[in-house]
Structure formats: C-alpha cells, structure tokens
Write a protein that holds these residues in place. Structure first.
Motif, PDB file in Angstrom:
ATOM      1  N   ARG A 514      70.526  49.489  77.880  1.00  0.00           N
ATOM      2  CA  ARG A 514      69.327  48.664  78.004  1.00  0.00           C
ATOM      3  C   ARG A 514      68.939  48.565  79.473  1.00  0.00           C
ATOM      4  O   ARG A 514      69.775  48.771  80.341  1.00  0.00           O
ATOM      5  N   PRO A 515      67.646  48.256  79.734  1.00  0.00           N
ATOM      6  CA  PRO A 515      66.580  47.923  78.772  1.00  0.00           C
ATOM      7  C   PRO A 515      65.857  49.160  78.273  1.00  0.00           C
ATOM      8  O   PRO A 515      65.874  50.211  78.911  1.00  0.00           O
ATOM      9  N   THR A 516      65.207  48.994  77.124  1.00  0.00           N
ATOM     10  CA  THR A 516      64.319  50.023  76.588  1.00  0.00           C
ATOM     11  C   THR A 516      63.013  49.349  76.189  1.00  0.00           C
ATOM     12  O   THR A 516      62.958  48.140  75.987  1.00  0.00           O
ATOM     13  N   SER A 517      61.976  50.147  76.046  1.00  0.00           N
ATOM     14  CA  SER A 517      60.680  49.583  75.638  1.00  0.00           C
ATOM     15  C   SER A 517      60.526  49.679  74.130  1.00  0.00           C
ATOM     16  O   SER A 517      61.149  50.523  73.465  1.00  0.00           O
ATOM     17  N   ILE A 518      59.722  48.793  73.578  1.00  0.00           N
ATOM     18  CA  ILE A 518      59.464  48.803  72.135  1.00  0.00           C
ATOM     19  C   ILE A 518      58.856  50.130  71.711  1.00  0.00           C
ATOM     20  O   ILE A 518      59.243  50.733  70.697  1.00  0.00           O
ATOM     21  N   ASN A 535      65.944  53.491  59.713  1.00  0.00           N
ATOM     22  CA  ASN A 535      66.454  52.118  59.735  1.00  0.00           C
ATOM     23  C   ASN A 535      67.333  51.884  60.957  1.00  0.00           C
ATOM     24  O   ASN A 535      67.315  50.797  61.552  1.00  0.00           O
ATOM     25  N   GLN A 536      68.153  52.894  61.309  1.00  0.00           N
ATOM     26  CA  GLN A 536      69.010  52.752  62.480  1.00  0.00           C
ATOM     27  C   GLN A 536      68.175  52.596  63.766  1.00  0.00           C
ATOM     28  O   GLN A 536      68.516  51.807  64.653  1.00  0.00           O
ATOM     29  N   ILE A 537      67.074  53.338  63.829  1.00  0.00           N
ATOM     30  CA  ILE A 537      66.189  53.220  65.001  1.00  0.00           C
ATOM     31  C   ILE A 537      65.619  51.809  65.091  1.00  0.00           C
ATOM     32  O   ILE A 537      65.620  51.186  66.162  1.00  0.00           O
ATOM     33  N   PHE A 538      65.168  51.301  63.939  1.00  0.00           N
ATOM     34  CA  PHE A 538      64.597  49.953  63.950  1.00  0.00           C
ATOM     35  C   PHE A 538      65.655  48.887  64.186  1.00  0.00           C
ATOM     36  O   PHE A 538      65.372  47.839  64.781  1.00  0.00           O
ATOM     37  N   ASP A 539      66.870  49.140  63.743  1.00  0.00           N
ATOM     38  CA  ASP A 539      67.962  48.206  64.050  1.00  0.00           C
ATOM     39  C   ASP A 539      68.213  48.166  65.559  1.00  0.00           C
ATOM     40  O   ASP A 539      68.466  47.101  66.136  1.00  0.00           O
ATOM     41  N   ASN A 540      68.159  49.343  66.194  1.00  0.00           N
ATOM     42  CA  ASN A 540      68.278  49.392  67.661  1.00  0.00           C
ATOM     43  C   ASN A 540      67.149  48.578  68.315  1.00  0.00           C
ATOM     44  O   ASN A 540      67.364  47.865  69.300  1.00  0.00           O
ATOM     45  N   LEU A 541      65.960  48.723  67.727  1.00  0.00           N
ATOM     46  CA  LEU A 541      64.790  48.046  68.287  1.00  0.00           C
ATOM     47  C   LEU A 541      64.951  46.531  68.223  1.00  0.00           C
ATOM     48  O   LEU A 541      64.796  45.840  69.237  1.00  0.00           O
ATOM     49  N   VAL A 542      65.242  46.001  67.034  1.00  0.00           N
ATOM     50  CA  VAL A 542      65.296  44.538  66.905  1.00  0.00           C
ATOM     51  C   VAL A 542      66.560  43.956  67.523  1.00  0.00           C
ATOM     52  O   VAL A 542      66.607  42.756  67.827  1.00  0.00           O
ATOM     53  N   ALA A 543      67.589  44.782  67.714  1.00  0.00           N
ATOM     54  CA  ALA A 543      68.783  44.289  68.395  1.00  0.00           C
ATOM     55  C   ALA A 543      68.450  43.894  69.830  1.00  0.00           C
ATOM     56  O   ALA A 543      69.000  42.927  70.368  1.00  0.00           O
ATOM     57  N   ALA A 551      57.983  43.907  67.021  1.00  0.00           N
ATOM     58  CA  ALA A 551      59.153  44.692  66.587  1.00  0.00           C
ATOM     59  C   ALA A 551      59.439  44.457  65.106  1.00  0.00           C
ATOM     60  O   ALA A 551      59.655  45.413  64.333  1.00  0.00           O
ATOM     61  N   TRP A 552      59.447  43.200  64.673  1.00  0.00           N
ATOM     62  CA  TRP A 552      59.751  42.898  63.277  1.00  0.00           C
ATOM     63  C   TRP A 552      58.643  43.367  62.345  1.00  0.00           C
ATOM     64  O   TRP A 552      58.915  43.851  61.234  1.00  0.00           O
ATOM     65  N   LEU A 553      57.395  43.255  62.775  1.00  0.00           N
ATOM     66  CA  LEU A 553      56.302  43.722  61.930  1.00  0.00           C
ATOM     67  C   LEU A 553      56.334  45.232  61.740  1.00  0.00           C
ATOM     68  O   LEU A 553      56.097  45.736  60.630  1.00  0.00           O
ATOM     69  N   ASN A 577      65.670  35.017  64.115  1.00  0.00           N
ATOM     70  CA  ASN A 577      65.725  35.523  65.486  1.00  0.00           C
ATOM     71  C   ASN A 577      64.549  35.073  66.352  1.00  0.00           C
ATOM     72  O   ASN A 577      64.695  34.913  67.565  1.00  0.00           O
ATOM     73  N   LEU A 578      63.397  34.891  65.724  1.00  0.00           N
ATOM     74  CA  LEU A 578      62.201  34.565  66.503  1.00  0.00           C
ATOM     75  C   LEU A 578      62.248  33.135  67.032  1.00  0.00           C
ATOM     76  O   LEU A 578      62.845  32.243  66.415  1.00  0.00           O
ATOM     77  N   ASP A 579      61.606  32.934  68.174  1.00  0.00           N
ATOM     78  CA  ASP A 579      61.471  31.593  68.727  1.00  0.00           C
ATOM     79  C   ASP A 579      60.566  30.762  67.820  1.00  0.00           C
ATOM     80  O   ASP A 579      59.630  31.290  67.209  1.00  0.00           O
TER      81      ASP A 579
END
Length: 602
Positions: A514-518, A535-543, A551-553, A577-579
C-alpha cells in the motif's frame, strides 16, 4: 394552506382568462400553467420555507411572461398592447421581495433588483435598493449577543451604495435620492475610491442634464410662465452648478478624506469628466490642477498629460504603455500590469498578455514582484512560447516550490523537445526535472512525475521508462505513490497489449504493498472474467479502501452480474466498514443500483 393557494390563484384568474381569450395560449396550456402555479404556491406555503422554492416560482413566471411577449409579436403585432404581463410581473416582484426579506442574502436582493430594473418598475426598485442598503444600528450588539456571523448587513458594502446611487440618478432620474445615498455612503466609507468616483460620475451627469435642459428651454419660442421662471433660475441662482462647483466640492472632499490612492481617484475622476467634454471643462481643469498639489501621483499625472490631446475613444492600455516609457518606476510598471491583466481577463488578448508578462518581468528584476503575481501567472498563463517560459523560469528563483509554475516550464521544454526530432537537449530537460522534483513538495509533485514519465516514453527506450517508474515509486508516498502505481499499470497494458500475463504479474506486484488507488483495482478488474479472481481483486480493493462508498458500490455492481445472491452479505460488510456520515449516501446509491435491475428489486 389551501386557502392561501386558492386566494393567489383567484388573484391571477383574470390573467388566465385573458390568455385563453387572446389565444396566446391553448386551453391545455392554460390548464398546465394553472397547475404549475398551484404546485409552486403549495411549495412556498409549506411550514419549512426554502429560498429555491420562491426563486423557481419567480423564474417560471418570468418564462411565462417571456412566452406571452413572443406570441404577441407573432400573433398580434398590429393590435394595441393588452398589458397581460403586468399582474404577473407584480406577482414576480412580490415573490422576489419575500425571498429577499425572509432569507436576507445579498444574492436574493440582487435578483429582485435585476428583475425590477429589467421591467422598469422604478418605484419598487428604489424601495428594494433602500432595503438592501439598510444598516442596523444594533449591528455590534447583535453580533456580540448572538456570537454569530450569519447576519448579513448589505449596507456595509460600498459597491451596493455606488450602484444604488448611480441607478437613482441615471435610471430613476432622481438627483435628490442619488445625493442622499452618496452623501451618507461617503461618510460611512471614507476611504473607498470607487464610491468617490461614482459620486463624481453622478454630479457630472447632473450638470449635463441641467445644461441640456437650459438649452432646450432657451431654444423654445413660446414658453409658459413656469418655463420662464425655470430659465431665469438657471441663469442666476445655479451659476455655480453650471461652473462645476458641485463636482469640485466632491473632488475636494475626496482628496481631504482619502489617506491613500489619491492618484487613482484623480485619474478615474478625470476619465469620467472627460466623457462630457466642454460641459464640465472647468471641473476637469480643477481635477488636473490637483495633480500639482498631491504627492506621489506622478504616474497618474503623466497618463493624464498623455491622453489630454487624444480622441475621446482610446485604448487605456496604450496610455499606460506610453506613460511607462517616460516614467520608469516600479509603481508605473505595477499600474500598467494591472490594466493589462484586466484587459487580458476580459478579452484574452495576446497583446495584453505580452504587456502583462513584460511588466511583471520588470517588477521581478527590480525585486518588486509579489507572491500574488507569481500565483496569478501560474494559475492563468501557460508557457506557450520561449518568452513566457523564460519569465516563468526567472520567477521560479523567488518561488522555487511552485509546482504549477514548474509544470508549465517543463511542459514547454518537453513539447519543444518532442516536436523537434533533431533536438539533443534531452540531458538539459532531464536536469530540469531533477531540479523540480528536488524542490517541489511530494503532495504537489504528481503533475511533474506525469510529465517525466510521458517524456521518457516518447524519447527513450523501455529500460529508461522502467527506471523512471522505479524512481517515482521510490521517491513518492501517499496519494501520489498510489497514482504512480495506476499510471504504471496502464502503461504496461498499453505497451504490451498481447502479454496479459505480464499485465497480471504487474498488478499483483503493485497491489502487494500500500497505498494503491481505487481505479488501479477497477481498471484491472475490468479485464478479468473469472468470478473468483474478480472477487479477489475487489477484496483487495475494499481491504484498503473500506471507507469508500465508491469501492463498495463497484464491488456490488460486479456481484450483480456474476453472483447476485451474495449482494446482501456484501451490503452488511459495507455498513460495518463505512463511517456513519457516509451510510445515508451509500444507502441511496445502493438502492438506485439495485433498482436498475428489475429482477433484483423484485
């Protein structure tokens, strides 16, 4: 509420009936207008009042008035005017007045005044200006007691007074009202030059009106006793007025009150008087004489000397340039630069741009340039030619950390080098990049890294490009580091379009730390068809970006296509996870996303 709405509709009933009888509107159009008016009336009579409801209502009625006018021209151009618009105009004025008085923001007063001026409702307009200029004696008490800054006292803006005074005289034809406004305002804003100049403008206009009136009466053969009395009074009592004594009083009072900017006032006053020619000749001479009695005005004095013999119509920048040739002072350069800047901002004229750059360069060399000069240059001009690039380069000596200015200088040299296939200045350009990256802060360095990478891609082999990326990844951090990773992945995809394995390996390598961009994750996910890999890519994203609604949308959109049954579980993960402040926005967007697929909504 319904009673108020019905009452308003009945007040406009004659208008609706006339619209149908005159056939300006069809029956269905009249019904549509009535229904829209009913809806607007309900909206402004709600318990919770909103300014936008009043404004939308007024704007809608303005559109109706405009449509009536256009259709009258088409269908009834030879018939007498029927004044259908008058009740609507009164209603519009009423809406604007309520909005301005209730919410007390200057923008609402301005909208009301603009409408009243456009429709020549002078009595109401005069009252609107009076309300705008109201100054409450309890201002300090209110702010002290309530400890808030939300009270807007628009009478504290001298520009509003100047605008109102000029309107009262030139549009409402009331010299008495205009003088009252100006005399009060100059006591309140003693140091405001614009207000003083507007007062001179008003008095010059008054003298011109009186002169024209006397000429008109003197030319009449058959005059009434009243007209003869007026003419005699003009010949006797008002001699001082015709000699410009009122203007002289205004000028003298200004020079006595102003602590600075006296030269600016005298120059602007002279330019206003110059418009009226011989009618205000004595007052103009008086203003010119004051240049001899006031200190530190030699620059403005020289400008006046230059334009005295010029035609009525002339370019102000020419006058300043001519004066700058004879009075070579930092203040003269500054004044010339300000005039050039105004002309460039209004016309985008290349000549004004060149003059501005030249004057700022002189100020820079004299050590008189200000930070605001550098900021304006970097924000508004590009280094499209060598002269501008040289000015930017010179000014970087004073602002070496200005990322925007560095970007413009580097862009010029990069484009010049790329356009010239025979250029051998690669090392000089790279040295400029080294200098810039050493001085610019990391948080502002992304544009410079982009330029460096683009330059190496265009001019050097792949090994040099890879070295540039490696350097960027080593020297940057936080958001800039993440953006560089995104650029790197896009470069690999473009440079090796047939080698998806290399593209995949590069993503895994970049996503490992890290960091990476969305968007780096989203761009890669768009090329992957396997659901588990995606799914693994999106798991990396939301992690990493679990606080991001986007990210979640995006994860949800991917599941809608491949695994819709997993959406409810993802939704719960997102909420955990969201504020809290983001959850309402997320729920709205999630609902819209689900509704876009009827099968999921069911």
């Amino acid at each position: 509420m319904a009673e108020f709405v019905q009452q308003h509709l009945e007040e406009l009933l004659d208008v609706f009936t006339a619209l149908r009888k005159t056939k300006y509107f069809t029956v269905s159009e009249v019904k549509s207008v009535i229904e829209r008016v009913r809806q607007f009336d309900y909206s402004i009579n709600k318990r919770t009042k909103r300014p936008k409801d009043f404004l939308k209502y007024a704007e809608y009625l303005e559109d109706v008035v405009e449509l009536i006018h256009k259709r009258r021209i088409i269908r009834q151009s030879n018939k007498p005017k029927d004044n259908l618009e008058d009740p609507l105009r009164k209603h519009i004025a009423h809406l604007y007045r309520i909005c301005a008085d209730r919410f007390r923001k200057v923008e609402y007063f301005k909208k009301e005044i603009a409408f009243l001026r456009k429709t020549h409702q002078n009595r109401l307009c005069s009252m609107a200006y009076t309300r705008l200029l109201q100054v409450y004696l309890c201002l300090c008490l209110l702010q002290a007691v309530f400890n808030v800054d939300s009270f807007q006292f628009h009478g504290n803006d001298p520009k509003n007074h100047a605008e109102a005074g000029l309107w009262e005289f030139f549009d409402n034809k009331s010299a008495e009202n205009a003088r009252t406004i100006f005399q009060y305002a100059i006591r309140k804003f003693k140091q405001d030059v614009g207000l003083r100049v507007a007062f001179v403008q008003m008095e010059a206009g008054f003298l011109n009106v009186m002169h024209e009136r006397r000429l008109m009466l003197a030319a009449m053969k058959d005059t009434t006793d009243e007209q003869n009395a007026i003419l005699m009074s003009m010949e006797g009592v008002n001699d001082a007025v015709f000699e410009g004594k009122l203007i002289e009083l205004v000028v003298s009072d200004a020079l006595e009150a102003l602590e600075e900017n006296k030269g600016e006032f005298l120059l602007k006053a002279y330019l206003e008087l110059r418009k009226y020619g011989s009618i205000v000749e004595k007052a103009t001479e008086f203003v010119v004489e004051q240049f001899e009695t006031v200190e530190n005005v030699k620059e403005e004095k020289k400008i006046v000397e230059i334009i005295q013999d010029w035609p009525q119509e002339f370019n102000m920048l020419d006058a300043y340039l001519e004066a700058a040739k004879k009075v070579k002072t930092p203040r003269m350069y500054r004044l010339t630069a300000e005039v050039a800047k105004k002309e460039f901002e209004s016309t985008a004229d290349d000549r004004a741009k060149s003059v501005l750059i030249a004057q700022l360069e002189k100020l820079h060399k004299l050590g008189e340039a200000e930070q605001s000069d550098y900021d304006w240059l970097s924000a508004n001009l590009d280094a499209t030619d060598e002269a501008t690039a040289n000015v930017f380069s010179a000014m970087l000596e004073n602002t070496p950390t200005n990322a925007s200015m560095w970007e413009k200088v580097l862009s010029y040299h990069v484009n010049k080098h790329i356009d010239d296939a025979k250029s051998t200045d690669s090392e000089k350009v790279m040295a400029l990049f080294d200098d810039a990256l050493e001085k610019v802060h990391n948080d502002e360095s992304l544009p410079i890294w982009r330029l460096l990478i683009d330059f190496t891609i265009n001019k050097f082999p792949a090994a040099v490009v890879d070295a540039a990326f490696k350097r960027a990844l080593l020297q940057t951090r936080d958001v800039v580091h993440a953006e560089i990773k995104e650029i790197r992945l896009n470069y690999i995809k473009t440079a090796y379009p047939n080698d998806m394995e290399k593209y995949e390996d590069e993503y895994k390598n970049l996503a490992r730390t890290r960091p990476t961009s969305i968007h780096m994750h989203l761009d890669y996910a768009a090329t992957v068809s396997d659901p588990e890999k995606k799914n693994q890519i999106f798991d990396n994203l939301v992690a990493e970006h679990g606080k991001s609604v986007t990210a979640w949308l995006e994860y949800g959109r991917a599941l809608m296509v491949a695994q819709p049954n997993s959406l409810s579980r993802l939704y719960m993960r997102a909420l955990s996870n969201l504020d809290p402040a983001e959850k309402d926005h997320f729920n709205e967007e999630w609902t819209l996303m689900i509704r876009s697929d009827p099968s999921l909504e069911a």
